[in-house]
Design an enzyme around this catalytic site. Structure first.
Site: not given
Ligand code: FAD
Length: 549
Positions: A282, A94, A166
């Site tokens: 917020e 994400h 969120d």
């Molecule tokens: P990914 O996109 O898969 O990875 C992000 C990064 O983390 C990459 O560099 C990856 O290599 C690394 N990573 C992933 N897993 C691990 C692991 N286990 N160990 C070490 N590194 C790792 N963020 C907020 O803080 N607050 C919010 O309210 C919020 N709302 C959101 C709502 C939506 C609809 C979306 C799309 C995003 C939102 N985000 C929010 C952002 C979100 O927290 C970040 O994009 C986060 O990285 C997404 O998590 P993911 O699991 O999809 O990570």
């Protein structure tokens, strides 16, 4: 026989170097004995090359690994360390700008993606389920666990984490690599301030347990560390008794200074007894002429839309404060009184109080409902040129004037969140970066681009906003940062950079992890013999990259 089937068979039985077309699975990987699965299936490889942002495509990985344990992850990383290929841990993908994708091909390296999110258990079953300790008030979770599953598991024990995002369909490892923020951050700090212990697979393939008390440098480094020092395979997250219901309130402002004064007052109540503060603070900016409902949360029923015009705002920018109060059966009787006392201290447009009351889970999972609606209309899987900024409190009014009332015009293509946080709730030892001031605002432009023209327009607008901040010397920090040059990264980390770089040398000396962040890139191509040289008594800060010829 299909190419993929042939490959898998070869991997499982022969452990040969497998070459199909241009796909070469590294020898080191073939020697790995996984309890989970390794796939070269075209659709999986394709899926691992895109993210939520849909702004750019990553390199197709050589293979996609579905681990079921820290040992699986460690074996793959060790193979990458030995074999000179890269490893991207992918949570739920994400990210916006390819942070979880592979970005190294041009430098002569390719790599594998480790899909941390559950769902593809091999013969050994899936990764471990959440394990709650009622006595210790914590839960141990797999690094790829989604927060929604953490919530479900802990609620079975009447407990829940304190600090949220969120949206809950994000992985624990993904949000802890950034910070994890939401309306509870003012009171409990970001999610990274609520972690007690981690298991991390470093870039050398070692599995290390770390906490405040042991391997603390790794612990603090990994939190907010953008995946640079290791892959989180287990996180121990602090819990508290879970409320049953949430009173959810929105009030409107036409005056930005008053809106900020009230938000800042509300977060100054952090640490007070729950009866004397809100649990979540917020807000969002309403620039568009439309409804104050937006995709992020369906607050009002469609049969009762709230038109801005009905509030006589003459098309001006409005600001919506969003607050909640949690409660349970024990304090349900006093909740109205407590809310009234707090609302009396605020200076919003008196005719603009909107209230609803929902179960705790429904409130926390509010964005998912909106996601389902957008998905059904084909509006979820579209490009998202998002921009998330931390703006220092002292310059938020200049930002309002220049951006909300200036650059944006009257169309934003998505919600704009704005809410303040306090720096002392962030552990300064973590890798996360915030502005220098004690109070700062998150301003999040959560845009969707439905066609190429819109994408170009919004991308240009993002650049304009950043340039405006630079020209006006508003010292913003990007949240979920995206930069392409090392100088920009150095500026981003500021006085944390030297330490950040030193941790990279210590824990991922071959720079194989999370290359999608594009932090550690050098002009020269990577070579196997590029290693970190550490003199016997130099501290971390003194280390430099060295090429051993
Ligand atoms: P990914 O996109 O898969 O990875 C992000 C990064 O983390 C990459 O560099 C990856 O290599 C690394 N990573 C992933 N897993 C691990 C692991 N286990 N160990 C070490 N590194 C790792 N963020 C907020 O803080 N607050 C919010 O309210 C919020 N709302 C959101 C709502 C939506 C609809 C979306 C799309 C995003 C939102 N985000 C929010 C952002 C979100 O927290 C970040 O994009 C986060 O990285 C997404 O998590 P993911 O699991 O999809 O990570």
């Amino acid at each position: 026989m299909a190419v993929d089937t042939f490959l898998l068979l070869a991997l499982a039985m022969c452990r040969l170097i497998v070459t199909v077309g241009l796909t070469v699975v590294p020898t080191e990987l073939l020697h790995v004995e996984l309890a989970g699965q390794l796939s070269v299936d075209t659709s999986e490889v394709e899926a691992a090359s895109v993210d939520f942002g849909m702004l750019s495509k990553g390199e197709p990985p050589l293979a996609v690994v579905h681990p079921v344990s820290a040992e699986d992850v460690a074996q793959v990383v060790k193979a990458a360390y030995d074999g000179g290929f890269t490893v991207s841990a992918r949570g739920h993908g994400h990210s916006i700008n390819g942070q979880a994708l592979m970005k190294e091909r041009s430098r002569g390296r390719r790599g594998v993606v480790i899909e941390m999110v559950k769902g593809h258990g091999g013969d050994g079953g899936g990764p471990p389920p959440p394990l709650v300790s009622e006595k210790g008030k914590y839960v141990d979770v797999w690094g790829g666990e989604l927060w929604i599953e953490v919530l479900r598991a802990t609620l079975e024990h009447g407990l829940a984490p304190m600090s949220w995002t969120d949206y809950l369909y994000l992985s624990v490892g993904g949000t802890l690599s950034n910070a994890g923020i939401s309306g509870q951050t003012f009171n409990y700090g970001p999610q990274i301030s609520n972690v007690l212990e981690l298991d991390v697979v470093t870039g050398k393939g070692e599995v290390l347990t770390c906490s405040e008390d042991g391997n603390s440098e790794l612990f603090h480094g990994v939190l907010g560390g953008l995946g640079q020092f290791g892959i989180i395979t287990r996180a121990r997250i602090a819990l508290q008794p879970a409320p049953h219901r949430v009173r959810w309130i929105r009030v409107l402002y036409s005056n930005f200074s008053t809106f900020c004064k009230d938000q800042e007052f509300l977060i100054s109540l952090q640490g007070k007894h729950a009866s004397q503060r809100f649990d979540y603070v917020e807000g969002f900016v309403i620039v568009d002429e439309g409804l104050i409902n937006n995709w992020r949360s369906s607050f009002f029923s469609p049969s009762n839309p709230v038109k801005i015009t009905s509030l006589n705002a003459h098309g001006d920018v409005l600001y919506c404060l969003e607050i909640t109060k949690d409660y349970h059966q024990g304090n349900a009787d006093s909740i109205d009184e407590e809310i009234e006392a707090l609302l009396k201290k605020l200076d919003f447009i008196q005719t603009s109080v909107f209230t609803t009351d929902v179960p705790y889970v429904d409130f926390l999972d509010r964005v998912h409902k909106a996601e389902l609606k957008l998905r059904s209309k084909g509006l979820w899987d579209v490009p998202h040129p998002w921009l998330n900024l931390f703006v220092p409190k002292s310059r938020i009014k200049d930002f309002d004037k220049g951006v909300f009332k200036g650059i944006l015009g009257n169309s934003t293509s998505g919600p704009i969140l704005i809410y303040p946080m306090n720096k002392h709730k962030w552990d300064h030892r973590s890798s996360a970066v915030t502005p220098e001031e004690e109070m700062f605002y998150l301003v999040a432009f959560l845009r969707s681009a439905l066609d190429t023209e819109a994408l170009e327009y919004l991308t240009k607008q993002n650049r304009q906003i950043l340039r405006f901040c630079q020209d006006s010397e508003i010292k913003v920090k990007q949240y979920m940062p995206h930069y392409t040059t090392q100088q920009e990264w150095m500026d981003h980390f500021g006085d944390k950079w030297t330490h950040f770089q030193a941790l990279k040398m210590q824990f991922d000396p071959r720079r194989i992890l999370a290359t999608g962040q594009q932090i550690f890139q050098f002009d020269e191509p990577y070579t196997d013999d590029m290693i970190c040289s550490k003199t016997a008594n130099s501290d971390l800060e003194g280390q430099q990259w060295k090429h051993i010829k």
